[in-house]
Design a protein around this motif. Structure first.
Motif, PDB file in Angstrom:
ATOM      1  N   GLU A  22       7.657 -20.077 -18.488  1.00 50.75           N
ATOM      2  CA  GLU A  22       7.510 -20.965 -17.341  1.00 50.75           C
ATOM      3  C   GLU A  22       6.085 -21.492 -17.244  1.00 50.75           C
ATOM      4  OE1 GLU A  22       9.681 -19.890 -13.567  1.00 50.75           O
ATOM      5  OE2 GLU A  22       9.486 -17.893 -14.471  1.00 50.75           O
ATOM      6  N   ASP A  23       5.940 -22.736 -16.816  1.00 52.15           N
ATOM      7  CA  ASP A  23       4.647 -23.235 -16.405  1.00 52.15           C
ATOM      8  C   ASP A  23       4.388 -22.670 -15.008  1.00 52.15           C
ATOM      9  OD1 ASP A  23       4.378 -24.737 -18.725  1.00 52.15           O
ATOM     10  OD2 ASP A  23       5.243 -26.527 -17.822  1.00 52.15           O
ATOM     11  N   ALA A  24       3.120 -22.574 -14.611  1.00 50.95           N
ATOM     12  CA  ALA A  24       2.820 -21.930 -13.335  1.00 50.95           C
ATOM     13  C   ALA A  24       1.761 -22.693 -12.549  1.00 50.95           C
ATOM     14  CB  ALA A  24       2.356 -20.493 -13.569  1.00 50.95           C
ATOM     15  N   LEU A  25       1.893 -22.580 -11.235  1.00 51.42           N
ATOM     16  CA  LEU A  25       0.902 -23.076 -10.295  1.00 51.42           C
ATOM     17  C   LEU A  25       0.491 -21.884  -9.443  1.00 51.42           C
ATOM     18  CD1 LEU A  25      -0.352 -25.732  -8.828  1.00 51.42           C
ATOM     19  CD2 LEU A  25       1.321 -25.121  -7.100  1.00 51.42           C
ATOM     20  N   ILE A  26      -0.773 -21.539  -9.504  1.00 46.83           N
ATOM     21  CA  ILE A  26      -1.299 -20.454  -8.678  1.00 46.83           C
ATOM     22  C   ILE A  26      -1.853 -21.078  -7.409  1.00 46.83           C
ATOM     23  CG2 ILE A  26      -2.944 -18.562  -8.519  1.00 46.83           C
ATOM     24  CD1 ILE A  26      -3.062 -18.601 -11.621  1.00 46.83           C
ATOM     25  N   LEU A  27      -1.313 -20.674  -6.273  1.00 45.00           N
ATOM     26  CA  LEU A  27      -1.783 -21.175  -4.988  1.00 45.00           C
ATOM     27  C   LEU A  27      -2.654 -20.103  -4.357  1.00 45.00           C
ATOM     28  CD1 LEU A  27      -1.782 -23.240  -2.684  1.00 45.00           C
ATOM     29  CD2 LEU A  27       0.328 -22.167  -1.854  1.00 45.00           C
ATOM     30  N   VAL A  28      -3.922 -20.429  -4.163  1.00 38.68           N
ATOM     31  CA  VAL A  28      -4.873 -19.496  -3.551  1.00 38.68           C
ATOM     32  C   VAL A  28      -5.344 -20.071  -2.217  1.00 38.68           C
ATOM     33  CG1 VAL A  28      -5.668 -18.447  -5.715  1.00 38.68           C
ATOM     34  CG2 VAL A  28      -6.793 -20.507  -4.862  1.00 38.68           C
ATOM     35  N   PRO A  29      -5.763 -19.196  -1.308  1.00 33.27           N
ATOM     36  CA  PRO A  29      -6.271 -19.701  -0.034  1.00 33.27           C
ATOM     37  C   PRO A  29      -7.594 -20.442  -0.224  1.00 33.27           C
ATOM     38  CG  PRO A  29      -6.288 -17.274  -0.078  1.00 33.27           C
ATOM     39  CD  PRO A  29      -5.745 -17.748  -1.381  1.00 33.27           C
ATOM     40  N   PRO A  30      -7.897 -21.366   0.663  1.00 28.90           N
ATOM     41  CA  PRO A  30      -9.192 -22.057   0.576  1.00 28.90           C
ATOM     42  C   PRO A  30     -10.332 -21.042   0.657  1.00 28.90           C
ATOM     43  CG  PRO A  30      -7.788 -23.086   2.230  1.00 28.90           C
ATOM     44  CD  PRO A  30      -7.112 -21.821   1.815  1.00 28.90           C
ATOM     45  N   ALA A  31     -11.417 -21.362  -0.018  1.00 33.42           N
ATOM     46  CA  ALA A  31     -12.606 -20.511   0.009  1.00 33.42           C
ATOM     47  C   ALA A  31     -13.835 -21.399  -0.168  1.00 33.42           C
ATOM     48  CB  ALA A  31     -12.544 -19.469  -1.100  1.00 33.42           C
ATOM     49  N   ASP A  32     -14.991 -20.841   0.113  1.00 32.13           N
ATOM     50  CA  ASP A  32     -16.207 -21.634  -0.041  1.00 32.13           C
ATOM     51  C   ASP A  32     -16.583 -21.770  -1.521  1.00 32.13           C
ATOM     52  OD1 ASP A  32     -17.629 -19.335  -0.862  1.00 32.13           O
ATOM     53  OD2 ASP A  32     -18.362 -18.936   1.158  1.00 32.13           O
ATOM     54  N   HIS A  33     -17.662 -22.479  -1.769  1.00 32.65           N
ATOM     55  CA  HIS A  33     -18.080 -22.821  -3.130  1.00 32.65           C
ATOM     56  C   HIS A  33     -18.376 -21.605  -4.007  1.00 32.65           C
ATOM     57  CE1 HIS A  33     -21.960 -22.078  -1.258  1.00 32.65           C
ATOM     58  NE2 HIS A  33     -22.449 -21.924  -2.467  1.00 32.65           N
ATOM     59  N   THR A  34     -18.618 -20.450  -3.420  1.00 41.62           N
ATOM     60  CA  THR A  34     -18.961 -19.273  -4.216  1.00 41.62           C
ATOM     61  C   THR A  34     -17.767 -18.737  -5.008  1.00 41.62           C
ATOM     62  OG1 THR A  34     -18.545 -17.734  -2.378  1.00 41.62           O
ATOM     63  CG2 THR A  34     -20.795 -18.616  -2.613  1.00 41.62           C
ATOM     64  N   HIS A  35     -16.571 -19.204  -4.714  1.00 40.35           N
ATOM     65  CA  HIS A  35     -15.371 -18.763  -5.428  1.00 40.35           C
ATOM     66  C   HIS A  35     -14.982 -19.706  -6.565  1.00 40.35           C
ATOM     67  CE1 HIS A  35     -14.000 -15.519  -2.657  1.00 40.35           C
ATOM     68  NE2 HIS A  35     -14.845 -16.153  -1.860  1.00 40.35           N
ATOM     69  N   ARG A  36     -15.576 -20.860  -6.617  1.00 38.18           N
ATOM     70  CA  ARG A  36     -15.149 -21.884  -7.579  1.00 38.18           C
ATOM     71  C   ARG A  36     -15.250 -21.413  -9.030  1.00 38.18           C
ATOM     72  NH1 ARG A  36     -13.546 -26.695  -8.256  1.00 38.18           N
ATOM     73  NH2 ARG A  36     -14.259 -28.052  -9.922  1.00 38.18           N
ATOM     74  N   GLN A  37     -16.337 -20.781  -9.398  1.00 43.81           N
ATOM     75  CA  GLN A  37     -16.536 -20.433 -10.806  1.00 43.81           C
ATOM     76  C   GLN A  37     -15.542 -19.388 -11.313  1.00 43.81           C
ATOM     77  OE1 GLN A  37     -18.416 -22.062 -13.032  1.00 43.81           O
ATOM     78  NE2 GLN A  37     -18.749 -23.465 -11.334  1.00 43.81           N
ATOM     79  N   TRP A  38     -15.292 -18.329 -10.535  1.00 46.81           N
ATOM     80  CA  TRP A  38     -14.348 -17.334 -11.036  1.00 46.81           C
ATOM     81  C   TRP A  38     -12.933 -17.906 -11.090  1.00 46.81           C
ATOM     82  CZ3 TRP A  38      -9.951 -15.325  -8.947  1.00 46.81           C
ATOM     83  CH2 TRP A  38      -9.774 -15.324  -7.572  1.00 46.81           C
ATOM     84  N   ARG A  39     -12.597 -18.758 -10.149  1.00 47.40           N
ATOM     85  CA  ARG A  39     -11.262 -19.364 -10.150  1.00 47.40           C
ATOM     86  C   ARG A  39     -11.086 -20.302 -11.336  1.00 47.40           C
ATOM     87  NH1 ARG A  39      -9.939 -20.614  -3.753  1.00 47.40           N
ATOM     88  NH2 ARG A  39      -9.737 -18.405  -3.149  1.00 47.40           N
ATOM     89  N   LEU A  40     -12.074 -21.113 -11.593  1.00 42.02           N
ATOM     90  CA  LEU A  40     -11.998 -22.031 -12.726  1.00 42.02           C
ATOM     91  C   LEU A  40     -11.960 -21.274 -14.049  1.00 42.02           C
ATOM     92  CD1 LEU A  40     -11.926 -24.898 -13.757  1.00 42.02           C
ATOM     93  CD2 LEU A  40     -14.414 -24.971 -13.591  1.00 42.02           C
ATOM     94  N   ALA A  41     -12.786 -20.244 -14.182  1.00 41.00           N
ATOM     95  CA  ALA A  41     -12.783 -19.446 -15.413  1.00 41.00           C
ATOM     96  C   ALA A  41     -11.427 -18.775 -15.620  1.00 41.00           C
ATOM     97  CB  ALA A  41     -13.894 -18.407 -15.369  1.00 41.00           C
ATOM     98  N   MET A  42     -10.827 -18.271 -14.554  1.00 42.01           N
ATOM     99  CA  MET A  42      -9.533 -17.606 -14.649  1.00 42.01           C
ATOM    100  C   MET A  42      -8.454 -18.557 -15.146  1.00 42.01           C
ATOM    101  SD  MET A  42      -7.481 -15.084 -14.304  1.00 42.01           S
ATOM    102  CE  MET A  42      -8.637 -13.944 -13.601  1.00 42.01           C
ATOM    103  N   VAL A  43      -8.335 -19.699 -14.517  1.00 38.64           N
ATOM    104  CA  VAL A  43      -7.255 -20.614 -14.875  1.00 38.64           C
ATOM    105  C   VAL A  43      -7.492 -21.251 -16.243  1.00 38.64           C
ATOM    106  CG1 VAL A  43      -8.090 -22.706 -13.706  1.00 38.64           C
ATOM    107  CG2 VAL A  43      -5.637 -22.285 -13.914  1.00 38.64           C
ATOM    108  N   ALA A  44      -8.745 -21.530 -16.588  1.00 40.38           N
ATOM    109  CA  ALA A  44      -9.041 -22.098 -17.907  1.00 40.38           C
ATOM    110  C   ALA A  44      -8.736 -21.080 -19.005  1.00 40.38           C
ATOM    111  CB  ALA A  44     -10.498 -22.546 -17.975  1.00 40.38           C
ATOM    112  N   GLY A  45      -9.086 -19.823 -18.779  1.00 42.59           N
ATOM    113  CA  GLY A  45      -8.798 -18.780 -19.758  1.00 42.59           C
ATOM    114  C   GLY A  45      -7.308 -18.577 -19.951  1.00 42.59           C
ATOM    115  N   LEU A  46      -6.552 -18.590 -18.869  1.00 39.01           N
ATOM    116  CA  LEU A  46      -5.102 -18.460 -18.968  1.00 39.01           C
ATOM    117  C   LEU A  46      -4.485 -19.649 -19.703  1.00 39.01           C
ATOM    118  CD1 LEU A  46      -4.357 -17.050 -15.416  1.00 39.01           C
ATOM    119  CD2 LEU A  46      -3.912 -15.867 -17.586  1.00 39.01           C
TER     120      LEU A  46
END
Length: 100
Positions: free
Chosen positions: A36-60
């Motif tokens: 399956e293709d996937a969409l991960i829906l996460v709650p809004p967060a401030d800019h300090t969360h952007r890097q770990w989220r981007l790294a996670m989804v890019a790695g996957l």
């Protein structure tokens, strides 16, 4: 496209990344392993969360190509639904972190 709604993430970005790995990563990988293709829906967060989220989804996205996976930050509702509809019809978009 399977929507995986993540909740209960701490406000601290390091703690949030750890909680995602501990509680949500297996479910995401099971969907991708199942074809399956996937969409991960996460709650809004401030800019300090952007890097770990981007790294996670890019790695996957790299690990599970040609399966597609994207992460969307939002509270749900029409904006998230519209983003999901767009992504489902855009076969070239994967590994992206989007904020609604």
């Amino acid at each position: 496209m399977k929507r995986i709604a993540v909740d209960g993430l701490p406000q601290d970005p390091l703690a949030a990344a750890g909680a995602f790995h501990q509680h949500w990563l297996e479910q995401v990988e099971q969907a991708l392993d199942g074809g399956e293709d996937a969409l991960i829906l996460v709650p809004p967060a401030d800019h300090t969360h952007r890097q770990w989220r981007l790294a996670m989804v890019a790695g996957l996205a790299r690990k599970y190509a040609p399966r597609r996976i994207n992460m969307v930050a939002g509270d749900g509702g029409e904006a998230v639904d519209a983003t999901e509809t767009y992504l489902a019809a855009a076969p070239g978009i994967t590994g992206q972190y989007l904020e609604t």
